[in-house]
Design a protein around this motif. Sequence first.
Motif, short mmCIF file in Angstrom:
data_model
loop_
_atom_site.label_atom_id
_atom_site.label_comp_id
_atom_site.label_asym_id
_atom_site.label_seq_id
_atom_site.Cartn_x
_atom_site.Cartn_y
_atom_site.Cartn_z
N TRP A 187 1.40 -1.36 0.09
CA TRP A 187 -0.22 -0.06 0.05
C TRP A 187 0.88 1.41 -0.33
O TRP A 187 1.91 0.94 0.43
CB TRP A 187 -0.61 0.11 1.32
N ALA A 188 0.20 1.97 -1.20
CA ALA A 188 1.17 3.82 -0.65
C ALA A 188 0.47 4.99 -1.03
O ALA A 188 -0.52 5.24 -1.84
CB ALA A 188 2.67 3.42 -1.27
N PRO A 189 0.10 5.42 -0.85
CA PRO A 189 -0.08 7.08 -1.13
C PRO A 189 -0.20 7.48 -2.90
O PRO A 189 1.27 6.08 -3.64
CB PRO A 189 0.55 8.32 -1.07
N CYS A 190 -0.86 7.87 -2.98
CA CYS A 190 -0.74 7.44 -4.48
C CYS A 190 -1.62 9.69 -4.68
O CYS A 190 -2.01 10.22 -4.04
CB CYS A 190 -2.97 7.26 -5.36
N ALA A 191 -0.92 10.25 -5.91
CA ALA A 191 -1.47 11.34 -6.02
C ALA A 191 -2.71 12.55 -6.48
O ALA A 191 -2.98 13.08 -5.89
CB ALA A 191 0.27 11.80 -7.05
N VAL A 192 -3.17 10.83 -6.75
CA VAL A 192 -4.49 11.65 -7.15
C VAL A 192 -5.73 11.15 -6.18
O VAL A 192 -6.47 11.91 -6.03
CB VAL A 192 -4.97 10.39 -8.26
N PHE A 193 -5.31 10.12 -5.71
CA PHE A 193 -6.20 10.06 -4.56
C PHE A 193 -5.59 10.62 -2.99
O PHE A 193 -4.17 9.98 -1.70
CB PHE A 193 -6.39 8.76 -3.95
N GLN A 194 -5.45 11.98 -2.89
CA GLN A 194 -4.70 12.65 -2.48
C GLN A 194 -4.67 12.36 -0.39
O GLN A 194 -5.76 12.09 0.06
CB GLN A 194 -4.86 14.69 -2.17
N GLY A 195 -3.98 12.15 0.47
CA GLY A 195 -4.29 11.76 1.35
C GLY A 195 -4.89 10.51 1.53
O GLY A 195 -4.46 10.03 3.04
N LYS A 196 -4.79 9.74 0.91
CA LYS A 196 -5.09 8.15 1.02
C LYS A 196 -4.06 7.41 0.19
O LYS A 196 -3.36 7.85 -0.07
CB LYS A 196 -5.93 8.13 0.00
N GLN A 197 -3.77 5.60 0.97
CA GLN A 197 -3.55 5.07 -0.10
C GLN A 197 -4.04 4.42 -1.16
O GLN A 197 -4.69 3.96 -0.82
CB GLN A 197 -2.75 4.22 1.41
#
Length: 108
Positions: free
Chosen positions: A84-94
Amino acid sequence: MSDESNNAGASRRRFLLVSAAGLAAAPMARIAIAQNAEKVDENSPQAKALDYHHDASKVTNPKRKKDQFCHNCSFFQGTAKDKWAPCAVFQGKQVAAGGWCSTWVAKT
Ligand code: SF4
């Protein structure tokens, strides 16, 4: 050189070192915070709109190619080891490494 100018030089060097250390630490702190972020809710309006799924094998969107996953998307902010990791599209979520959404762009 006078003591006063030596002190000013030392003070300036100390300021630059502390500033450089702070700048280097900031991205690491941001990544640590983001990696503790909650996972994207597949039922959220944004996830639904982008057809995001934690498990890319469940995607029925014809736009998805078999070799497209979050882990090889340019917006995925994790390493090859991260599930799991952050995604630039889903700000603040993994997002899941094995996930996918319609915004997928090949990692270069
Ligand atoms: Fe996954 Fe990329 Fe979509 Fe983010 S933008 S959810 S990393 S496919």
